[in-house]
Write a protein that holds these residues in place. Structure first.
Motif, PDB file in Angstrom:
ATOM      1  N   ALA A 249      -5.458   2.815  -0.917  1.00 59.85           N
ATOM      2  CA  ALA A 249      -4.367   3.654  -0.708  1.00 59.85           C
ATOM      3  C   ALA A 249      -4.023   4.580  -1.694  1.00 59.85           C
ATOM      4  CB  ALA A 249      -3.126   2.901  -0.096  1.00 59.85           C
ATOM      5  N   LEU A 250      -4.093   4.150  -2.632  1.00 58.54           N
ATOM      6  CA  LEU A 250      -3.833   5.120  -4.050  1.00 58.54           C
ATOM      7  C   LEU A 250      -4.676   6.250  -4.339  1.00 58.54           C
ATOM      8  CD1 LEU A 250      -2.122   2.593  -6.435  1.00 58.54           C
ATOM      9  CD2 LEU A 250      -0.925   4.714  -5.423  1.00 58.54           C
ATOM     10  N   LYS A 251      -6.082   5.996  -3.933  1.00 55.36           N
ATOM     11  CA  LYS A 251      -7.122   6.808  -4.265  1.00 55.36           C
ATOM     12  C   LYS A 251      -6.961   8.242  -3.823  1.00 55.36           C
ATOM     13  CE  LYS A 251     -12.149   6.742  -4.640  1.00 55.36           C
ATOM     14  NZ  LYS A 251     -13.289   6.030  -4.477  1.00 55.36           N
ATOM     15  N   PRO A 252      -6.626   8.746  -2.562  1.00 54.09           N
ATOM     16  CA  PRO A 252      -6.459  10.193  -2.206  1.00 54.09           C
ATOM     17  C   PRO A 252      -5.355  10.692  -3.067  1.00 54.09           C
ATOM     18  CG  PRO A 252      -6.015   8.545  -0.349  1.00 54.09           C
ATOM     19  CD  PRO A 252      -6.481   7.802  -1.446  1.00 54.09           C
ATOM     20  N   ILE A 253      -4.254   9.726  -3.093  1.00 53.46           N
ATOM     21  CA  ILE A 253      -2.978  10.226  -3.885  1.00 53.46           C
ATOM     22  C   ILE A 253      -3.331  11.162  -5.182  1.00 53.46           C
ATOM     23  CG2 ILE A 253      -0.749   9.912  -4.607  1.00 53.46           C
ATOM     24  CD1 ILE A 253      -0.485   7.852  -2.316  1.00 53.46           C
ATOM     25  N   LEU A 254      -4.161  10.221  -5.828  1.00 53.09           N
ATOM     26  CA  LEU A 254      -4.552  10.315  -7.412  1.00 53.09           C
ATOM     27  C   LEU A 254      -5.469  11.530  -7.411  1.00 53.09           C
ATOM     28  CD1 LEU A 254      -4.403   6.718  -8.817  1.00 53.09           C
ATOM     29  CD2 LEU A 254      -2.978   8.446  -9.122  1.00 53.09           C
ATOM     30  N   ALA A 255      -6.568  11.833  -6.421  1.00 58.03           N
ATOM     31  CA  ALA A 255      -7.391  12.835  -6.315  1.00 58.03           C
ATOM     32  C   ALA A 255      -6.507  14.069  -5.989  1.00 58.03           C
ATOM     33  CB  ALA A 255      -8.235  12.656  -5.072  1.00 58.03           C
ATOM     34  N   SER A 256      -5.393  14.140  -5.096  1.00 59.08           N
ATOM     35  CA  SER A 256      -4.666  15.158  -5.052  1.00 59.08           C
ATOM     36  C   SER A 256      -3.762  15.426  -6.409  1.00 59.08           C
ATOM     37  CB  SER A 256      -3.817  14.855  -3.927  1.00 59.08           C
ATOM     38  OG  SER A 256      -2.896  16.059  -3.695  1.00 59.08           O
ATOM     39  N   VAL A 257      -3.499  14.685  -6.990  1.00 60.79           N
ATOM     40  CA  VAL A 257      -2.716  14.944  -8.216  1.00 60.79           C
ATOM     41  C   VAL A 257      -3.694  15.681  -9.334  1.00 60.79           C
ATOM     42  CG1 VAL A 257      -1.702  13.784 -10.187  1.00 60.79           C
ATOM     43  CG2 VAL A 257      -0.890  13.210  -8.088  1.00 60.79           C
ATOM     44  N   ARG A 258      -4.868  14.952  -9.364  1.00 56.30           N
ATOM     45  CA  ARG A 258      -5.930  15.537 -10.264  1.00 56.30           C
ATOM     46  C   ARG A 258      -6.439  16.946  -9.777  1.00 56.30           C
ATOM     47  NH1 ARG A 258      -4.564  12.357 -14.253  1.00 56.30           N
ATOM     48  NH2 ARG A 258      -5.534  10.366 -14.143  1.00 56.30           N
ATOM     49  N   ARG A 259      -6.169  17.272  -8.732  1.00 58.38           N
ATOM     50  CA  ARG A 259      -6.876  18.606  -8.226  1.00 58.38           C
ATOM     51  C   ARG A 259      -5.590  19.674  -8.547  1.00 58.38           C
ATOM     52  NH1 ARG A 259      -8.660  15.879  -3.716  1.00 58.38           N
ATOM     53  NH2 ARG A 259      -6.829  16.702  -2.535  1.00 58.38           N
TER      54      ARG A 259
ATOM     55  N   ALA B 199       0.959  -1.362  -0.090  1.00 59.81           N
ATOM     56  CA  ALA B 199      -0.024   0.117   0.180  1.00 59.81           C
ATOM     57  C   ALA B 199       0.729   1.225   0.036  1.00 59.81           C
ATOM     58  CB  ALA B 199      -0.724  -0.030   1.164  1.00 59.81           C
ATOM     59  N   ALA B 200       0.376   2.311  -0.739  1.00 59.35           N
ATOM     60  CA  ALA B 200       1.066   3.531  -0.789  1.00 59.35           C
ATOM     61  C   ALA B 200       1.021   4.108   0.314  1.00 59.35           C
ATOM     62  CB  ALA B 200       0.610   4.424  -2.181  1.00 59.35           C
ATOM     63  N   ASN B 201       1.726   5.181   0.770  1.00 64.23           N
ATOM     64  CA  ASN B 201       1.553   5.854   2.068  1.00 64.23           C
ATOM     65  C   ASN B 201       2.077   7.250   2.014  1.00 64.23           C
ATOM     66  OD1 ASN B 201       4.637   6.004   2.095  1.00 64.23           O
ATOM     67  ND2 ASN B 201       4.422   3.947   2.809  1.00 64.23           N
ATOM     68  N   ASP B 202       2.226   7.916   2.757  1.00 58.85           N
ATOM     69  CA  ASP B 202       2.687   9.462   2.823  1.00 58.85           C
ATOM     70  C   ASP B 202       4.048   9.774   2.111  1.00 58.85           C
ATOM     71  OD1 ASP B 202       4.436   8.285   4.747  1.00 58.85           O
ATOM     72  OD2 ASP B 202       4.395   9.941   5.959  1.00 58.85           O
ATOM     73  N   TRP B 203       4.792   8.745   1.744  1.00 58.54           N
ATOM     74  CA  TRP B 203       5.967   8.801   1.059  1.00 58.54           C
ATOM     75  C   TRP B 203       5.437   9.054  -0.355  1.00 58.54           C
ATOM     76  CZ3 TRP B 203      10.596  10.424   0.355  1.00 58.54           C
ATOM     77  CH2 TRP B 203      11.516  10.087  -0.897  1.00 58.54           C
TER      78      TRP B 203
ATOM     79  N   ASP C 125      -8.019  -4.482  -2.241  1.00 57.20           N
ATOM     80  CA  ASP C 125      -8.991  -3.306  -1.958  1.00 57.20           C
ATOM     81  C   ASP C 125      -8.067  -2.530  -1.190  1.00 57.20           C
ATOM     82  OD1 ASP C 125     -10.845  -4.341  -3.310  1.00 57.20           O
ATOM     83  OD2 ASP C 125     -11.993  -4.972  -1.476  1.00 57.20           O
ATOM     84  N   ALA C 126      -6.947  -2.618  -0.092  1.00 58.94           N
ATOM     85  CA  ALA C 126      -6.534  -1.871   0.430  1.00 58.94           C
ATOM     86  C   ALA C 126      -5.391  -1.179  -0.107  1.00 58.94           C
ATOM     87  CB  ALA C 126      -5.699  -2.873   1.534  1.00 58.94           C
ATOM     88  N   CYS C 127      -4.642  -1.767  -1.044  1.00 56.28           N
ATOM     89  CA  CYS C 127      -3.813  -1.283  -2.186  1.00 56.28           C
ATOM     90  C   CYS C 127      -4.313   0.009  -2.995  1.00 56.28           C
ATOM     91  CB  CYS C 127      -3.033  -2.130  -2.974  1.00 56.28           C
ATOM     92  SG  CYS C 127      -1.902  -3.272  -2.012  1.00 56.28           S
ATOM     93  N   GLU C 128      -5.452  -0.536  -3.488  1.00 54.53           N
ATOM     94  CA  GLU C 128      -6.321   0.393  -4.251  1.00 54.53           C
ATOM     95  C   GLU C 128      -6.776   1.882  -3.458  1.00 54.53           C
ATOM     96  OE1 GLU C 128     -10.296   0.577  -7.112  1.00 54.53           O
ATOM     97  OE2 GLU C 128      -9.516  -1.436  -6.472  1.00 54.53           O
TER      98      GLU C 128
ATOM     99  N   PRO D 150      10.087  -6.261   0.015  1.00 47.66           N
ATOM    100  CA  PRO D 150       8.708  -6.168   0.966  1.00 47.66           C
ATOM    101  C   PRO D 150       8.202  -4.818   0.893  1.00 47.66           C
ATOM    102  CG  PRO D 150      10.598  -7.280   1.963  1.00 47.66           C
ATOM    103  CD  PRO D 150      11.091  -6.871   0.791  1.00 47.66           C
ATOM    104  N   GLY D 151       9.200  -3.724   0.365  1.00 52.88           N
ATOM    105  CA  GLY D 151       8.529  -2.342   0.186  1.00 52.88           C
ATOM    106  C   GLY D 151       8.096  -2.063  -1.156  1.00 52.88           C
ATOM    107  N   CYS D 152       7.791  -2.775  -2.140  1.00 56.43           N
ATOM    108  CA  CYS D 152       7.215  -2.528  -3.401  1.00 56.43           C
ATOM    109  C   CYS D 152       5.964  -2.187  -3.358  1.00 56.43           C
ATOM    110  CB  CYS D 152       7.679  -3.536  -4.413  1.00 56.43           C
ATOM    111  SG  CYS D 152       9.351  -3.632  -4.920  1.00 56.43           S
ATOM    112  N   LEU D 153       5.373  -1.300  -4.184  1.00 58.93           N
ATOM    113  CA  LEU D 153       3.894  -0.968  -4.348  1.00 58.93           C
ATOM    114  C   LEU D 153       3.498  -1.928  -5.097  1.00 58.93           C
ATOM    115  CD1 LEU D 153       2.048   1.682  -3.748  1.00 58.93           C
ATOM    116  CD2 LEU D 153       2.758   2.213  -6.251  1.00 58.93           C
ATOM    117  N   GLY D 154       2.001  -2.219  -4.699  1.00 58.73           N
ATOM    118  CA  GLY D 154       1.156  -3.172  -5.130  1.00 58.73           C
ATOM    119  C   GLY D 154      -0.302  -2.846  -5.544  1.00 58.73           C
ATOM    120  N   LEU D 155      -0.963  -3.449  -6.306  1.00 58.42           N
ATOM    121  CA  LEU D 155      -2.428  -3.218  -6.553  1.00 58.42           C
ATOM    122  C   LEU D 155      -3.165  -4.387  -6.694  1.00 58.42           C
ATOM    123  CD1 LEU D 155      -4.247  -0.960  -7.048  1.00 58.42           C
ATOM    124  CD2 LEU D 155      -3.602  -0.845  -9.564  1.00 58.42           C
ATOM    125  N   TRP D 156      -3.053  -5.377  -5.599  1.00 55.63           N
ATOM    126  CA  TRP D 156      -3.633  -6.578  -5.779  1.00 55.63           C
ATOM    127  C   TRP D 156      -4.981  -6.931  -4.723  1.00 55.63           C
ATOM    128  CZ3 TRP D 156       1.378  -6.081  -3.667  1.00 55.63           C
ATOM    129  CH2 TRP D 156       1.510  -6.367  -2.302  1.00 55.63           C
TER     130      TRP D 156
END
Length: 167
Positions: free
Chosen positions: A74-84, A26-30, A69-72, A61-67
């Motif tokens: 975690a990316l949602k607010p990041i992408l929302a911020s990018v789009r704004r 899951a993506a995080n603040d980094w 719902d939790a991984c998905e 163990p630190g690689c990003l994933g999309l496998w």
């Protein structure tokens, strides 16, 4: 430049760069900071790092994933911020590490992590090890190939829900 249905105002692309900083995929603040800052760089396209389609398909163990719902999520607010804040197209590199899976982060030596030390069984197209001194991966059988194919399909559907412009 137009790539299929995606028109970009310039030919500058930020290439995908593994960050080895996710939490259980899951993506995080980094990632929030990294992705937003590069999306504001002036490049027309920002490609999110190699993103594993299944947990055992991560390089480290630190690689990003999309496998899942939790991984998905975690990316949602990041992408929302990018789009704004940015007009950059956001793309993603979907990946499976194959025989490179279960490796330590580069700054930790990059070697295969043994099962006894928290690693996992790497799988790949053949039983040829990534390095001669490492344990070989398990070669995919028909069921394993089907599982990985289905994982790529599921991850692609997740990118669509997230509004990723291209994979």
């Amino acid at each position: 430049i137009t790539l299929r249905g995606l028109t970009l105002p310039n030919r500058i692309m930020v290439a995908p760069m593994c960050q080895y900083s996710a939490d259980e995929g899951a993506a995080n603040d980094w990632h929030f900071t990294h992705i937003n800052s590069l999306a504001l760089s002036g490049a027309a396209n920002f490609c999110i790092e190699a993103t594993a389609v299944e947990a055992t398909g991560r390089i480290t163990p630190g690689c990003l994933g999309l496998w899942n719902d939790a991984c998905e999520a975690a990316l949602k607010p990041i992408l929302a911020s990018v789009r704004r804040r940015s007009k950059a197209a956001v793309t993603m590199q979907l990946a499976h590490a194959g025989r490179k899976a279960s490796s330590a982060r580069p700054w930790e030596g990059g070697q295969l992590i043994a099962l006894a030390e928290g690693g996992w069984q790497a799988e790949g197209p053949s039983a040829v090890p990534h390095r001669p001194d490492e344990a070989p991966p398990r070669a995919f059988d028909d069921a394993g190939l089907a599982r990985v194919r289905d994982a790529f399909v599921a991850a692609a559907k997740r990118t669509e829900r997230l509004g990723i412009d291209a994979i």
